[in-house]
Design an enzyme around this catalytic site. Structure first.
Site, PDB file in Angstrom:
ATOM      1  N   CYS A   1      36.075  79.215 101.331  1.00  0.00           N
ATOM      2  CA  CYS A   1      35.120  79.832 102.256  1.00  0.00           C
ATOM      3  C   CYS A   1      33.883  78.956 102.444  1.00  0.00           C
ATOM      4  O   CYS A   1      33.628  78.035 101.658  1.00  0.00           O
ATOM      5  CB  CYS A   1      34.702  81.206 101.753  1.00  0.00           C
ATOM      6  SG  CYS A   1      36.025  82.439 101.820  1.00  0.00           S
TER       7      CYS A   1
ATOM      8  N   HIS B   1      30.126  83.467 104.464  1.00  0.00           N
ATOM      9  CA  HIS B   1      29.454  84.558 103.754  1.00  0.00           C
ATOM     10  C   HIS B   1      28.369  84.009 102.827  1.00  0.00           C
ATOM     11  O   HIS B   1      28.394  82.828 102.456  1.00  0.00           O
ATOM     12  CB  HIS B   1      30.460  85.400 102.959  1.00  0.00           C
ATOM     13  CG  HIS B   1      31.118  84.665 101.829  1.00  0.00           C
ATOM     14  ND1 HIS B   1      30.516  84.483 100.604  1.00  0.00           N
ATOM     15  CD2 HIS B   1      32.338  84.084 101.731  1.00  0.00           C
ATOM     16  CE1 HIS B   1      31.329  83.825  99.799  1.00  0.00           C
ATOM     17  NE2 HIS B   1      32.436  83.560 100.461  1.00  0.00           N
TER      18      HIS B   1
END
Length: 314
Positions: free
Chosen positions: A265, A249
Site C-alpha cells: 500500500c 491510507h
C-alpha cells in the site's frame, strides 16, 4: 357562529407552517438554522446560502453529519450536492481535520488517545453552500485533477491540469515476497505500477494485519505511546484494470515514510490523508510510476536509488 373559531384555525395553520419550515429530519439536533436566499432563483431551484451547526460534531459522527446535510439539501441546489463538493467549498473544514493529526497535537504538547472523540465542528460554525458558479468551478477542478505517485522518489503529487497542488512524502511496498494470510498466498510486496482510478472510499476502515489476518484496534506510535486507531478514510485503487488491494491510507508511524516499508500500500501522514481524500473523489485518475531520473527543485537532473533493482534486471 364562526367568529370564535377563526382565531383557533389561524393559530393552527401558523403552527403547521412553522413546523414544516423548521423541521430538519434526523439531523435536527446538529443544525441550528438554515439561511435561504429567497430572492435568487436558478433553474427553478432555490440557491442555498448556509447552515449553522447546532452542537459539536466529533470525528466519529462527522461523516454521518455531512451525509445528513447532503440528503436534506441536495434537491434544493441547482447542482449535484456531494460531501466532496461541500467540503471543497469550505476549505476550513479540511484544516480542522488536518489538525486532528496525533503528531501535530503532540508538537503542541497535547496527547490524544482517541482521535474519534475530537471535535471537527463547533456550535455556531457556518457551513456555506457554493453558488452554481462556484460549484461548477469545483466540479471542473475535480475532472482535471489526478494523483501521481513516483515509487523510488517516495512522493505522491496532486496535480490539476499541469499544476502541482500538493506533494506529500509516502512509504511504499517492500522489495520482497512474503506469505500473507489475508491473501492466502506468497505475495510480491512491491507497490505495483500502472494507471487507473480511485474506485472506492472506506470512510470508517477496520485495521487488519495482512500477515496473520488479525484485526487490531490500537497502535504504538513513534514515541512508543499507545493510542486508539484514527478514523481517516482509505482510498482503494484499480490499477491496469486490476483491484489488487493496493490502498492509499495514513500510517500512524510517519518515521516509516520515504522508505520501502509497507505490504504494497501507499502510506501517508494522517494530515495529508485528509487532503488526498478531498481532492480525489471516486473516479479520480491515478498514475503509479517508477522513474529514477528526475529533476530536483532547482531543475538539476538527479538519479534516484533503484530500490526494487529494476534496472539490474533489465
Amino acid at each position: 357562529m364562526f367568529s370564535k373559531s377563526i382565531p383557533s384555525v389561524i393559530l393552527i395553520m401558523i403552527l403547521l407552517v412553522f413546523i414544516k419550515f423548521n423541521y430538519k429530519g434526523n439531523h435536527q439536533d446538529f443544525l441550528l438554522s438554515s439561511n435561504i436566499q429567497n430572492n435568487k432563483i436558478f433553474d427553478k431551484t432555490i440557491e442555498l446560502n448556509s447552515v449553522v451547526v447546532g452542537k459539536p460534531v466529533t470525528i466519529e459522527n462527522y461523516f454521518e453529519f455531512l451525509d445528513s446535510i447532503v440528503t436534506a439539501y441536495h434537491a434544493r441546489t441547482s447542482y449535484k450536492l456531494t460531501e466532496h463538493l461541500l467540503v471543497r467549498a469550505n476549505p476550513w473544514i479540511i484544516e480542522n481535520l488536518k489538525n486532528t493529526d496525533y503528531y501535530i497535537l503532540k508538537a503542541n504538547d497535547s496527547f490524544v488517545y482517541d482521535q474519534k472523540k475530537m471535535i471537527v465542528f463547533r456550535k455556531g460554525d457556518l457551513i456555506v453552500f457554493p453558488d452554481s458558479i462556484k460549484a461548477k468551478e469545483i466540479l471542473k477542478a475535480f475532472e482535471k485533477t489526478y494523483i501521481d505517485i513516483n515509487i523510488p522518489e517516495y512522493k505522491l503529487r496532486i496535480i490539476e491540469d499541469s499544476t502541482e497542488l500538493y506533494k506529500f512524502p509516502i512509504r511504499v511496498g517492500r522489495p520482497e515476497w512474503k506469505y500473507l494470510k489475508m491473501a492466502d498466498r506468497i505475495t510480491d510486496l512491491k507497490t505495483k505500477t500502472g494507471s487507473g482510478y480511485i474506485i472506492n472510499h472506506v470512510r470508517n476502515p477496520d485495521y487488519y494485519n495482512p500477515v496473520n489476518g488479525r484485526q487490531y484496534f490500537v497502535t504504538r506510535r513513534d514515541d512508543h505511546k499507545i493510542t486508539a486507531l484514527p478514523q481517516i478514510p482509505f482510498l482503494e485503487t484499480e490499477i491496469n484494470g486490476i483491484r489488487n488491494g493496493q490502498l492509499i491510507h495514513p500510517t500512524t508511524n510517519p518515521i516509516t515514510l520515504e522508505k520501502a516499508y509497507s505490504n504494497g500500500c501507499i502510506g501517508t501522514k494522517e494530515t495529508d490523508a485528509w487532503v488526498i481524500y478531498y481532492y480525489a473523489p471516486i473516479g479520480t485518475k491515478i498514475t503509479i510510476r517508477y522513474d529514477l531520473n528526475i529533476k530536483d527543485s532547482l531543475g538539476e537532473k538527479i538519479v534516484l536509488k533503484d530500490i526494487y533493482n529494476y534496472r539490474k534486471n533489465l
